[in-house]
Design a protein around this motif. Structure first.
Motif, PDB file in Angstrom:
ATOM      1  N   ILE A   1       0.835  -1.199   0.000  1.00  0.00           N
ATOM      2  CA  ILE A   1       0.000   0.000   0.000  1.00  0.00           C
ATOM      3  C   ILE A   1       0.871   1.251   0.000  1.00  0.00           C
ATOM      4  CG2 ILE A   1      -0.202   0.031   2.528  1.00  0.00           C
ATOM      5  CD1 ILE A   1      -2.918   1.037  -0.064  1.00  0.00           C
TER       6      ILE A   1
ATOM      7  N   ILE B   1      -2.618   8.938  -1.001  1.00  0.00           N
ATOM      8  CA  ILE B   1      -3.972   8.391  -0.889  1.00  0.00           C
ATOM      9  C   ILE B   1      -4.901   9.297  -1.678  1.00  0.00           C
ATOM     10  CG2 ILE B   1      -5.822   7.731   0.696  1.00  0.00           C
ATOM     11  CD1 ILE B   1      -3.291   6.047   0.927  1.00  0.00           C
TER      12      ILE B   1
ATOM     13  N   MET C   1      -9.213   6.034  -3.123  1.00  0.00           N
ATOM     14  CA  MET C   1      -8.667   5.270  -2.008  1.00  0.00           C
ATOM     15  C   MET C   1      -9.237   5.750  -0.678  1.00  0.00           C
ATOM     16  SD  MET C   1      -4.737   4.878  -3.330  1.00  0.00           S
ATOM     17  CE  MET C   1      -4.174   3.941  -1.918  1.00  0.00           C
TER      18      MET C   1
ATOM     19  N   PHE D   1     -11.623   3.578   3.273  1.00  0.00           N
ATOM     20  CA  PHE D   1     -11.703   3.665   4.731  1.00  0.00           C
ATOM     21  C   PHE D   1     -13.128   3.423   5.239  1.00  0.00           C
ATOM     22  CE2 PHE D   1      -7.774   6.101   4.060  1.00  0.00           C
ATOM     23  CZ  PHE D   1      -6.978   5.616   5.083  1.00  0.00           C
TER      24      PHE D   1
ATOM     25  N   SER E   1     -13.642  -1.987   6.541  1.00  0.00           N
ATOM     26  CA  SER E   1     -12.928  -1.144   5.577  1.00  0.00           C
ATOM     27  C   SER E   1     -11.766  -1.948   4.987  1.00  0.00           C
ATOM     28  CB  SER E   1     -12.397   0.114   6.269  1.00  0.00           C
ATOM     29  OG  SER E   1     -11.471  -0.229   7.277  1.00  0.00           O
TER      30      SER E   1
ATOM     31  N   LEU F   1      -8.855  -0.070   4.043  1.00  0.00           N
ATOM     32  CA  LEU F   1      -7.769   0.673   4.668  1.00  0.00           C
ATOM     33  C   LEU F   1      -8.175   1.055   6.090  1.00  0.00           C
ATOM     34  CD1 LEU F   1      -6.642   3.076   1.779  1.00  0.00           C
ATOM     35  CD2 LEU F   1      -5.825   0.772   2.318  1.00  0.00           C
ATOM     36  N   TYR F   2      -7.219   1.090   6.992  1.00  0.00           N
ATOM     37  CA  TYR F   2      -7.516   1.438   8.382  1.00  0.00           C
ATOM     38  C   TYR F   2      -6.254   1.986   9.031  1.00  0.00           C
ATOM     39  CZ  TYR F   2      -5.410  -3.174   9.309  1.00  0.00           C
ATOM     40  OH  TYR F   2      -4.563  -4.244   9.353  1.00  0.00           O
TER      41      TYR F   2
ATOM     42  N   ARG G   1      -4.598   7.779   8.451  1.00  0.00           N
ATOM     43  CA  ARG G   1      -5.167   8.049   7.133  1.00  0.00           C
ATOM     44  C   ARG G   1      -4.120   8.495   6.116  1.00  0.00           C
ATOM     45  NH1 ARG G   1     -10.789   7.741   7.696  1.00  0.00           N
ATOM     46  NH2 ARG G   1     -11.175   8.518   5.574  1.00  0.00           N
TER      47      ARG G   1
ATOM     48  N   PRO H   1      -1.783   4.449   5.908  1.00  0.00           N
ATOM     49  CA  PRO H   1      -2.716   3.439   6.429  1.00  0.00           C
ATOM     50  C   PRO H   1      -2.185   2.018   6.324  1.00  0.00           C
ATOM     51  CG  PRO H   1      -3.349   4.066   4.216  1.00  0.00           C
ATOM     52  CD  PRO H   1      -2.189   4.945   4.583  1.00  0.00           C
TER      53      PRO H   1
ATOM     54  N   ILE I   1      -3.621  -2.042   5.444  1.00  0.00           N
ATOM     55  CA  ILE I   1      -4.545  -2.592   4.447  1.00  0.00           C
ATOM     56  C   ILE I   1      -4.957  -4.011   4.823  1.00  0.00           C
ATOM     57  CG2 ILE I   1      -2.607  -3.379   2.987  1.00  0.00           C
ATOM     58  CD1 ILE I   1      -4.459  -2.824   0.540  1.00  0.00           C
TER      59      ILE I   1
END
Length: 374
Positions: free
Chosen positions: A210, A216, A220, A224, A249, A251-252, A255, A258, A260
């Motif tokens: 990622i 981002i 993308m 989230f 989600s 992504l986490y 931010r 992140p 993945i």
């Protein structure tokens, strides 16, 4: 002393201009292991085998980090300790340790027809070596009920003709799409190691980070949102696919940098996944972009090990003819590919409700917080 200023992941003095951010990493770090480091590792593994008998011995696992710091070659221990806590924008999320171990192919013998037929005694030293690497992170090796109902801390990954078309480690005839391990769990492994004992077919290993994206972007940002489903993988084809309407989600975490949780095969190409049209559209746009960042320039050789942060980097492999290699343009028979996987967690306290009552290293999560029945 001048005050410090911060911008993203850059630090600079107040009267200085900020440094330009490092370019997004597009490949794992490749580290050539020195001969003396390799020999030291093999010696240490034999000593530990003599002392404990098995790498799953509770006393050994409880004090694993001490043995890792004391016995691993210092350069390797430092690399892994740094890797275990570096989640920055410049961290790809995978290390390749080339020539880590010496594999005696004659002693290893023919590759068994499947993982069910392997001889654990032949893998004993490799189990000690892999566990030491995880201990340096530091992390504890774990086993998962969803992986062969446990199956121990070390898993032989072997092509199985009966599963040759599957999206699993036992497959061979189709590309194994990049995925984070056990994306259908909340408590998936933090770190993975893949030790290649043999790869005569010269199968490409594929990685996707990622962190390879320069930034981002707007699409993308949608990842989230907790609107995505992920069924279990092909190992559970006989079970009901969508056990619950749990959505998460992709992504986490932070931010800007992140983590993945993603499985292309199950979330995009499984018709039974039950994705909403909106979720599927977002995933499709993301996958189209992500494919440009897949790294496939590495073909593991016997003794190579790939160490992966499972929250940053997905892994897969190309399709291949199991037990066949090309020599002077001709296909000839060879011993089938054999690789060893180990998984680890850095914190067992936070997942205690998901571990076996009598074994904190045995994770019994079945699907997104559901406890397995056994």
């Amino acid at each position: 002393m001048q005050p410090m200023q911060f911008q993203g992941n850059q630090t600079y003095l107040a009267d200085e201009k900020p440094l330009m951010p490092a370019p997004a990493p597009r490949a794992p770090q490749l580290i050539d292991i020195k001969f003396e480091e390799k020999m030291a590792l093999m010696k240490v593994a034999r000593q530990l085998a003599d002392e404990f008998g098995h790498y799953e011995d509770p006393t050994y696992i409880q004090t694993l980090h001490l043995y890792a710091y004391q016995l691993l070659p210092q350069r390797i221990a430092r690399l892994l300790t740094h890797f275990g806590s570096d989640f920055s924008a410049s961290q790809y999320g995978a290390l390749v340790l080339r020539g880590l171990v010496e594999v005696d192919q004659e002693k290893l013998g023919p590759t068994p027809p499947s993982w069910k037929a392997y001889d654990p005694e032949k893998l004993l030293l490799y189990g000690f070596i892999c566990s030491l690497l995880h201990g340096a992170v530091p992390a504890k090796p774990v086993q998962y009920y969803v992986q062969r109902k446990g199956g121990g801390l070390l898993h032989p990954i072997i092509p199985d003709e009966s599963m040759s078309m599957s999206q699993t480690g036992s497959g061979s005839k189709t590309d194994l799409f990049v995925h984070t391990e056990d994306a259908f769990l909340f408590n998936q492994a933090d770190f993975l190691s893949f030790l290649y004992l043999r790869n005569e077919e010269q199968v490409q290993s594929t990685l996707y980070s990622i962190r390879s994206h320069p930034a981002i972007n707007a699409n993308m940002e949608q990842l989230f949102r907790p609107i995505f489903r992920c069924p279990k993988d092909a190992n559970f084809k006989d079970e009901k696919v969508a056990e619950a309407d749990v959505m998460t989600s992709i992504l986490y975490g932070n931010r800007q940098t992140p983590f993945i949780r993603f499985d292309a095969a199950e979330q995009l190409y499984n018709a039974d996944a039950g994705q909403s049209p909106e979720a599927l559209e977002i995933l499709s746009r993301f996958w189209t972009e992500a494919k440009d960042y897949i790294y496939n320039d590495f073909i593991p050789q016997s003794g190579d090990l790939v160490f992966v942060n499972n929250h940053l980097c997905a892994h897969g492999r190309s399709a291949f003819k199991a037990g066949m290699k090309q020599v002077d343009g001709q296909w000839v028979k060879c011993e089938r590919r054999q690789m060893l996987r180990m998984m680890s967690k850095t914190n067992l306290l936070q997942i205690r409700e998901m571990t076996h009552p009598d074994n904190p290293y045995f994770i019994i999560e079945d699907h997104y917080g559901k406890i397995a029945k056994f």
